[in-house]
Design an enzyme around this catalytic site. Sequence first.
Site, PDB file in Angstrom:
ATOM      1  N   TYR A 133       0.854  -1.201   0.000  1.00  0.00           N
ATOM      2  CA  TYR A 133       0.000   0.000   0.000  1.00  0.00           C
ATOM      3  C   TYR A 133       0.879   1.237   0.000  1.00  0.00           C
ATOM      4  O   TYR A 133       1.879   1.299   0.723  1.00  0.00           O
ATOM      5  CB  TYR A 133      -0.871  -0.008   1.263  1.00  0.00           C
ATOM      6  CG  TYR A 133      -1.795   1.184   1.368  1.00  0.00           C
ATOM      7  CD1 TYR A 133      -3.096   1.132   0.870  1.00  0.00           C
ATOM      8  CD2 TYR A 133      -1.366   2.371   1.968  1.00  0.00           C
ATOM      9  CE1 TYR A 133      -3.937   2.226   0.949  1.00  0.00           C
ATOM     10  CE2 TYR A 133      -2.203   3.472   2.042  1.00  0.00           C
ATOM     11  CZ  TYR A 133      -3.496   3.389   1.541  1.00  0.00           C
ATOM     12  OH  TYR A 133      -4.322   4.481   1.615  1.00  0.00           O
ATOM     13  N   GLU A 142      -3.805   7.333  -4.103  1.00  0.00           N
ATOM     14  CA  GLU A 142      -3.720   6.074  -3.364  1.00  0.00           C
ATOM     15  C   GLU A 142      -3.434   4.921  -4.329  1.00  0.00           C
ATOM     16  O   GLU A 142      -4.149   4.724  -5.310  1.00  0.00           O
ATOM     17  CB  GLU A 142      -5.038   5.819  -2.638  1.00  0.00           C
ATOM     18  CG  GLU A 142      -4.996   4.579  -1.755  1.00  0.00           C
ATOM     19  CD  GLU A 142      -6.345   4.272  -1.117  1.00  0.00           C
ATOM     20  OE1 GLU A 142      -7.329   4.096  -1.860  1.00  0.00           O
ATOM     21  OE2 GLU A 142      -6.415   4.206   0.120  1.00  0.00           O
TER      22      GLU A 142
END
Length: 399
Positions: free
Chosen positions: A119, A207
């Site tokens: 991530y 993101e």
Amino acid sequence: MNIHEYQAKELLADFGVGIPAGFPALTVEEAVAAAKKLPGPLFVVKAQIHAGGRGKGKFKELGADAKGGVRLAKSVDDVEADAKDMLGNTLVTVQTGDAGKEVNRLYVTDGVDIAEEYYLALLVDRASGQVAMVVSTEGGMDIEDVAHNTPEKITTITIDPAQGFMPHHGRAVAYALKLDGDLNKQAQKVARQLYDAFMALDGEMLEINPLVETKDGKLLVLDTKMSFDGNALYRHPKVEALRDETEEDPAEVEASKHDLAYIKLDGNIGCMVNGAGLAMATMDIIKLNGAFPANFLDVGGGASKEKVTAAFKIILSDPAVEGILVNIFGGIMKCDIIADGIVAAAKDVNLDVPLVVRLEGTNVEKGKEILDNSGLPIVSASDLGDAAKKIVQQVKKAA
Ligand code: ADP
Ligand code: MG
């Protein structure tokens, strides 16, 4: 402003970021053609909506056992079947709310052999006035649980925009992802590329989830969500052109056409205010009186009759609105002119809910006179507290 995954990936590719090949598709035929352009044998068909959680999402029209909005397809025929399944149907994910979002676009992309999912996100950290790079080894579809249950697995690296991205920032990212050798170097590189893209495009949030390590040792961006600072869009016509109004709240789109700052909220009291600070205070005081605002609406400094009318229409287009509170400080604009605007607008839209108006500032007496003599059931208030109390009472009375 938000954009679709495939659009964000196209933007990132300009900065050298590694992205699997893929093509957007608006129809089943386009999806098939897209698959034929890809090497195969594994494809992924992805619903393009402005919301995450698609993989675990469910289609309203399909059974509970049907696959979600991100599907692995093993042949062009499978791609066709998935495209038929998804297009025109409503995908409900943790981020869409119960109403879900209709899928009108797909992205057909290369299936990647995943070894690890990481991530990586970039955001503007208002508290420190810096850019925060948030990284975790635990990427994938359960990142919200990771943040909740094991926050120690998430590392935040802050970057001073005045100083820029330094080599040590890249090393910190690669270290947090526990990568060695060539993958470590790749992580440093992609972190810099993402930072460069974020800054150059005036990003608000970027993101990457997941950023994957492939079985053959490459770091690739598999999913991207990106949003932009609306006030900087004039500098990026290319980004502005990516706007998909069908994904936005229709009232918010209409408001932006009239240069009104409008945000829909969950309550029943519509607010029309000039100045963002006063709008916030108005929402607070409505809550203090036990009710909830239906919206944030800042009509700005020069509230003309046309603007006030547009604002009324937008507020009333929300079926939840049971009353309207107008709170205007006549500084540059004079109160009598504003009152004229309110009266004309109220007549124009056939106002059928209680309206409380609080005016203050230049020519306030004249303004109140205009409201009182309008023949409309407008309740005039003397100050902010009085106004909030009165609109809450009026709505209760009408109910
Ligand atoms: P969302 O976050 O909206 O659920 P993602 O694009 O992250 O959508 O997809 C969900 C999951 O599907 C990813 O975590 C990944 O495991 C898998 N996935 C997505 N794209 C691909 C791809 N191109 N190849 C292989 N697996 C993929
Ligand atoms: Mg994702």
